[in-house]
Design a protein around this motif. Structure first.
Motif, PDB file in Angstrom:
ATOM      1  N   ARG A  75     -46.137  44.691  52.351  1.00 55.06           N
ATOM      2  CA  ARG A  75     -47.399  44.254  51.777  1.00 55.06           C
ATOM      3  C   ARG A  75     -47.720  42.822  52.171  1.00 55.06           C
ATOM      4  O   ARG A  75     -48.900  42.457  52.349  1.00 55.06           O
ATOM      5  CB  ARG A  75     -47.369  44.391  50.250  1.00 55.06           C
ATOM      6  N   GLY A  76     -46.712  41.987  52.371  1.00 56.41           N
ATOM      7  CA  GLY A  76     -46.973  40.596  52.713  1.00 56.41           C
ATOM      8  C   GLY A  76     -47.695  40.443  54.042  1.00 56.41           C
ATOM      9  O   GLY A  76     -48.707  39.753  54.140  1.00 56.41           O
ATOM     10  N   VAL A  77     -47.176  41.106  55.074  1.00 54.92           N
ATOM     11  CA  VAL A  77     -47.802  40.990  56.378  1.00 54.92           C
ATOM     12  C   VAL A  77     -49.169  41.668  56.378  1.00 54.92           C
ATOM     13  O   VAL A  77     -50.110  41.225  57.044  1.00 54.92           O
ATOM     14  CB  VAL A  77     -46.884  41.572  57.481  1.00 54.92           C
ATOM     15  N   GLY A  78     -49.333  42.732  55.589  1.00 58.64           N
ATOM     16  CA  GLY A  78     -50.643  43.359  55.461  1.00 58.64           C
ATOM     17  C   GLY A  78     -51.642  42.431  54.799  1.00 58.64           C
ATOM     18  O   GLY A  78     -52.813  42.371  55.188  1.00 58.64           O
ATOM     19  N   SER A  79     -51.171  41.681  53.789  1.00 58.15           N
ATOM     20  CA  SER A  79     -52.057  40.742  53.094  1.00 58.15           C
ATOM     21  C   SER A  79     -52.491  39.605  54.011  1.00 58.15           C
ATOM     22  O   SER A  79     -53.624  39.112  53.924  1.00 58.15           O
ATOM     23  CB  SER A  79     -51.357  40.176  51.859  1.00 58.15           C
ATOM     24  N   LEU A  80     -51.594  39.157  54.904  1.00 55.44           N
ATOM     25  CA  LEU A  80     -51.982  38.132  55.867  1.00 55.44           C
ATOM     26  C   LEU A  80     -53.128  38.627  56.746  1.00 55.44           C
ATOM     27  O   LEU A  80     -54.064  37.878  57.059  1.00 55.44           O
ATOM     28  CB  LEU A  80     -50.784  37.746  56.737  1.00 55.44           C
ATOM     29  N   ALA A  81     -53.051  39.870  57.170  1.00 51.55           N
ATOM     30  CA  ALA A  81     -54.126  40.439  57.985  1.00 51.55           C
ATOM     31  C   ALA A  81     -55.429  40.505  57.194  1.00 51.55           C
ATOM     32  O   ALA A  81     -56.511  40.238  57.731  1.00 51.55           O
ATOM     33  CB  ALA A  81     -53.731  41.828  58.486  1.00 51.55           C
ATOM     34  N   VAL A  82     -55.344  40.858  55.908  1.00 47.10           N
ATOM     35  CA  VAL A  82     -56.539  40.906  55.061  1.00 47.10           C
ATOM     36  C   VAL A  82     -57.166  39.524  54.951  1.00 47.10           C
ATOM     37  O   VAL A  82     -58.396  39.360  55.033  1.00 47.10           O
ATOM     38  CB  VAL A  82     -56.188  41.464  53.671  1.00 47.10           C
ATOM     39  N   ASP A  83     -56.334  38.500  54.756  1.00 45.31           N
ATOM     40  CA  ASP A  83     -56.859  37.136  54.646  1.00 45.31           C
ATOM     41  C   ASP A  83     -57.597  36.724  55.916  1.00 45.31           C
ATOM     42  O   ASP A  83     -58.678  36.124  55.868  1.00 45.31           O
ATOM     43  CB  ASP A  83     -55.716  36.157  54.375  1.00 45.31           C
ATOM     44  N   ARG A  84     -56.999  37.039  57.091  1.00 44.76           N
ATOM     45  CA  ARG A  84     -57.651  36.670  58.352  1.00 44.76           C
ATOM     46  C   ARG A  84     -58.938  37.449  58.542  1.00 44.76           C
ATOM     47  O   ARG A  84     -59.933  36.919  59.048  1.00 44.76           O
ATOM     48  CB  ARG A  84     -56.697  36.925  59.520  1.00 44.76           C
ATOM     49  N   LEU A  85     -58.944  38.692  58.106  1.00 39.83           N
ATOM     50  CA  LEU A  85     -60.147  39.507  58.200  1.00 39.83           C
ATOM     51  C   LEU A  85     -61.272  38.895  57.368  1.00 39.83           C
ATOM     52  O   LEU A  85     -62.428  38.831  57.816  1.00 39.83           O
ATOM     53  CB  LEU A  85     -59.842  40.927  57.727  1.00 39.83           C
ATOM     54  N   ALA A  86     -60.944  38.434  56.171  1.00 37.00           N
ATOM     55  CA  ALA A  86     -61.947  37.803  55.317  1.00 37.00           C
ATOM     56  C   ALA A  86     -62.459  36.509  55.943  1.00 37.00           C
ATOM     57  O   ALA A  86     -63.658  36.210  55.893  1.00 37.00           O
ATOM     58  CB  ALA A  86     -61.356  37.528  53.939  1.00 37.00           C
ATOM     59  N   ASP A  87     -61.550  35.725  56.540  1.00 41.53           N
ATOM     60  CA  ASP A  87     -61.957  34.473  57.179  1.00 41.53           C
ATOM     61  C   ASP A  87     -62.985  34.715  58.280  1.00 41.53           C
ATOM     62  O   ASP A  87     -63.898  33.895  58.492  1.00 41.53           O
ATOM     63  CB  ASP A  87     -60.745  33.763  57.788  1.00 41.53           C
ATOM     64  N   LEU A  88     -62.843  35.813  58.989  1.00 38.89           N
ATOM     65  CA  LEU A  88     -63.694  36.075  60.145  1.00 38.89           C
ATOM     66  C   LEU A  88     -64.909  36.936  59.813  1.00 38.89           C
ATOM     67  O   LEU A  88     -65.686  37.281  60.707  1.00 38.89           O
ATOM     68  CB  LEU A  88     -62.873  36.765  61.247  1.00 38.89           C
TER      69      LEU A  88
END
Length: 914
Positions: free
Chosen positions: A308-321
């Motif tokens: 879940r941690g690495v998935g959450s990092l991807a979600v954060d970057r998706l929101a940033d972009l």
């Protein structure tokens, strides 16, 4: 010259290398080795007067001593010899030359100038000088200084910088990405970026174009080519030097200060539909994506990971972009419940996006979950992440990802894209074989996903139909031109406040009443009626030498008496004398104070960019506008859709919405001001800078509180098109050509003929719905039933620098606000702007009116003015009425060699009577 002789440049049958050498570290030696290493199948002719043989090849003393004229000449000789070599190559009949030699210059009298003139005299195309050369892997051609031959692929690389080109090629080669061609343009005396974009936009082996850009010399040519290329395939741009903090020269307005060079480039690239990246890492991410995945609709991403941690990092970057996280459908939840418990996950797990498979996830678990997500219509793409753990086999997971994706593609009409973050790779990489983009980090993968999202959104934006302008908007262009001409006649560069108010009124931009007076007593007298009615006034300094009045305390607000006005005037004069003793003071401006407490302060204006010409500026206004730096730029012309998009790219756009007890501002009114400013830039080429700051906006609309405008004479006399109308040479994107509107009467029937506008889509749709099947067949050569948005947009959204379409309208039909469409003709010029292809359609019930002749004659007139020398078009052999008209207009008729049912109608404008 555009793509002229590009076949001899990029697909030569023979190459002559001037300056050939056997020395290992010489330019001539390196290029010769690369030519032979690549396995070029044509003739290679070394040229050097000092050698009889070079690298076992016969060497010739001069370029015109080779067995026959070479298609491609590569020049690696000293700078002083280059003009003579180019002149000899052109005179001998060679087709193109690549000059790697540096230090030629370009100004009149330089070696570069002499080289360009020598090439032009013979139609010889030039790449360079000071370039890395070019490579075409598919032709086994490497006439470059690259360390390694680029692998074959479907990416075209165009670079102004040779070192950036070399870096991109080296990176791509190490990761297995290939190129259809690599061109390093260097100084670009002849072949430039626009020429290359024109070529690769239609080149069938190129799927995407990578562009390393430093600067643009010919903005209109670049923008026209870029817009055409972006409609055909993805174009990714890396601009070097973007951190240059310099401001435009002599910027005296807020708008001018906000229009920094890189911000203007960003606006231009956005307008063209190009995908901009900021650094090599991001460019490489785009390369990885574009080389393995085609653009797709939508931006909802489903994420599958073994943590879940690495998935959450991807979600954060998706929101940033600015991407969207998909909501998994109930059907997908049920499918996951059914298939995954058997793999070891607890049945009580909550299936949320990002989907966590657990650190022990193996291939079976990845395969089952990925299959479910690929089948889910609630998402548009899937990102699969596998990080190494001691509990699972990464190779097994990768193989499962590749296999599940393959099954999905084989069973789907429109396969869903898959992106992967995994370790490893290599020659036997299952992901590579499956064409799945692989990334090292979740951030890179999300960026790759968003590259394609933004490209698709840019394509959609290019095809959107704008709202129509209010039908009662008709600027008083004559009055505006009179104001500008009066200022220029007096040798002034700034309009006085009264003139600026008149200019804004000519374009129906609301302003406060204003009086310009010569002294304090006159200011008090002008203020009295407002004060007597219970209001207050603002007093502002008027000086042609002090643009920003607040810098010298030149604005006093809320004055409530005549005495206060006189005191404020004295204080303003004293401060100006102290801070700016050289400034000329011409008087004061008196305005009533406006009370709109919940209005937002905005800035709207025009700036003059030395490369791209007029630029529309919008953002948050006020005295600290440059410090806040909340602004967005756009190239004119604008329609309401582009204006709304411009507003949306600022932070202040959020404040225009309703919040707490503040009603939403009238964004349509704000957008309309921006469109009107863009129109003013088109109508008034001498208008260089214009600030409206602040422009107040609230639910009641907009009003300009303060404005200034600068003018300057045109550098050259304005060219007149078709005998009327101003030139738009300063525009990077050619605006709607109002000067080509015509009103006529055909057999007693009034007809309006004008260029097609993007908002005409609805009128075209209605026209096609009422057209007879035979009319449609004669126009399109086949039955046509689906007139969808994309089809209509291509007919109505024109690049007026390359194409024209004239629509004939019956203005007497009251049932339609804009009248009823009677027919249309269009002409699209080729990339060299020397020939054009026409098509025409007239309603069958209107034939015999003379409408076809009127449309064709106007189209021919436009072609002449544009410098087009030949017009041709396909006509069905049975369409006798059209063929009769073409013959009457001087067209030659011949059988189409590819289809006996068609004929080609051709008109040589050089020979045809005017």
């Amino acid at each position: 010259m555009s793509t002229y002789r590009f076949d001899r440049l990029l697909a030569p049958r023979s190459v002559a290398l001037v300056g050939a050498s056997a020395r290992e570290r010489s330019f001539g030696g390196a290029i010769l080795r690369n030519l032979r290493r690549a396995g070029f199948a044509g003739q290679i002719w070394p040229v050097n007067p000092n050698h009889a043989v070079v690298a076992d090849l016969p060497c010739y003393p001069a370029i015109d001593a080779t067995p026959e004229p070479a298609d491609l000449v590569v020049v690696a000789s000293p700078a002083a010899s280059v003009p003579g070599i180019v002149a000899a190559a052109g005179g001998f009949g060679c087709g193109a030359a690549v000059i790697v030699t540096a230090g030629l210059g370009s100004e009149p009298g330089s070696l570069g100038y002499a080289t360009r003139e020598a090439a032009r005299a013979h139609g010889l195309r030039l790449v360079g000088p000071d370039c890395m050369g070019l490579a075409v892997p598919g032709a086994r051609l490497d006439a470059s200084l690259l360390a390694e031959a680029p692998p074959r692929g479907d990416l075209a690389l165009i670079s102004q910088s040779r070192t950036v080109a070399a870096g991109i090629v080296a990176w791509a080669a190490a990761r297995g990405h290939g190129f259809s061609a690599v061109l390093s343009l260097g100084q670009a005396l002849d072949v430039d970026i626009a020429d290359c974009l024109d070529h690769f936009a239609s080149e069938r082996t190129t799927r995407a174009i990578l562009l390393s850009l430093d600067g643009v010399a010919d903005a209109p040519k670049f923008m026209s080519a870029a817009r055409a290329a972006a409609r055909a395939k993805p174009v990714v741009v890396l601009r070097t030097g973007r951190s240059d903090p310099s401001r435009p020269e002599n910027a005296a307005t807020h708008a001018g200060m906000l229009a920094r060079p890189d911000a203007v480039y960003d606006a231009a690239l956005r307008r063209a539909g190009l995908l901009r990246v900021d650094d090599l890492d991001t460019l490489f991410s785009a390369v990885e994506t574009l080389s393995r995945q085609r653009p797709f609709p939508g931006k909802r991403l489903a994420i599958l990971a073994n943590g879940r941690g690495v998935g959450s990092l991807a979600v954060d970057r998706l929101a940033d972009l600015g991407g969207s996280l998909a909501d998994l459908s109930p059907e997908t939840h049920a499918l996951l419940d059914e298939t995954l418990p058997a793999t070891g996950l607890a049945a009580s797990v909550s299936w949320r996006n990002p989907l966590d498979l657990g650190a022990d996830a193996g291939g079976d678990r990845y395969a089952a979950a990925l299959a479910a997500l690929l089948a889910d219509r609630a998402s548009d793409a899937v990102l699969v992440i596998n990080v190494p753990t001691a509990l699972s086999d990464g190779g097994e997971a990768v193989a499962a990802i590749a296999e599940a994706t393959g099954r999905h593609r084989r069973g789907s009409f429109r396969a869903k894209p898959v992106f992967a973050v995994t370790m490893g790779g290599g020659a036997d990489d299952p992901l590579k074989r499956a064409g799945i983009p692989r990334f090292a980090t979740d951030a890179e993968a999300v960026e790759g996903f968003m590259h394609l999202v933004r490209y698709r959104e840019a394509q959609d934006d290019l095809m959107k139909t704008p709202d129509s302008l209010p039908r009662d908007f008709s600027p008083d262009v004559t009055a505006a031109r009179r104001i500008v001409a009066a200022a220029l006649a007096e040798g002034r560069t700034w309009l006085d406040p009264q003139e600026v108010t008149g200019l804004l009124a000519a374009y129906d931009i609301p302003t406060l009443p204003l009086q310009v007076v010569p002294d304090a007593d006159a200011a008090a007298e002008a203020a009295w009626p407002v004060i007597a009615a219970g209001g207050t006034v603002a007093l502002k300094l008027v000086s042609p030498d002090i643009v920003h009045k607040s810098d010298v305390g030149g604005v006093h607000l809320d004055l409530t008496s005549e005495a206060a006005v006189r005191e404020a005037a004295a204080a303003i004069l004293a401060r100006a004398a102290r801070d700016r003793p050289e400034a000329r003071i011409t008087g004061f401006a008196v305005q009533p104070m406006l009370r709109r407490p919940k209005a937002r302060e905005l800035i709207a204006g025009l700036a003059d960019d030395p490369v791209f010409g007029p630029v529309v500026v919008f953002g948050r206004g006020g005295t600290a506008v440059e410090v806040i730096d909340d602004r967005a730029l756009a190239l004119p012309p604008l329609d309401l859709r582009l204006a709304a998009e411009l507003i949306g790219r600022t932070r202040v756009a959020r404040r225009l919405k309703a919040y707490r007890d503040v009603a939403a501002a009238d964004e349509h009114a704000v957008a309309l001001v921006l469109v009107k400013l863009a129109q003013a830039a088109a109508d008034l080429p001498e208008l260089r800078d214009l600030d409206i700051n602040p422009l107040l906006a609230d639910e009641a609309g907009v009003i300009a509180l303060d404005a200034r405008a600068a003018v300057a004479p045109l550098a050259t006399a304005a060219r007149r098109d078709a005998g009327s109308g101003p030139s738009h040479a300063r525009f990077a994107v050619r605006p709607y050509p109002t000067e080509w509107e015509r009103r006529t009467t055909l057999r007693g029937r009034p007809v309006l003929i004008r260029p097609v506008r993007p908002e005409d889509e609805g009128m075209f749709a209605a026209f096609f719905r009422t057209a007879s099947p035979d009319d449609l067949r004669l126009r399109f050569f086949a039955p046509v039933r689906d007139f969808n948005h994309a089809f209509l947009a291509r007919l109505t959204q024109l690049d007026y620098a390359r194409a024209i379409a004239f629509v004939a309208i019956d203005p007497a039909v009251a049932a339609e606000p804009d009248g009823t469409m009677m027919g249309a003709v269009r002409l699209h010029a080729d990339a060299n702007h020397r020939s054009g292809e026409f098509a025409i359609m007239i309603r069958s019930d209107l034939k015999g009116l003379g409408l076809g002749r009127a449309l064709m004659r106007l189209m021919i007139d436009w072609a002449r003015v544009e410098g087009i020398t030949r017009i041709d078009g396909q006509v069905l052999r049975e369409n006798r009425a059209m063929l009769t008209l073409c013959r009457a207009l001087g067209f030659a008729i011949r059988t189409d060699p590819d289809d006996p049912d068609l004929v080609r109608a051709e008109l040589d404008l050089a020979a045809a009577p005017v």
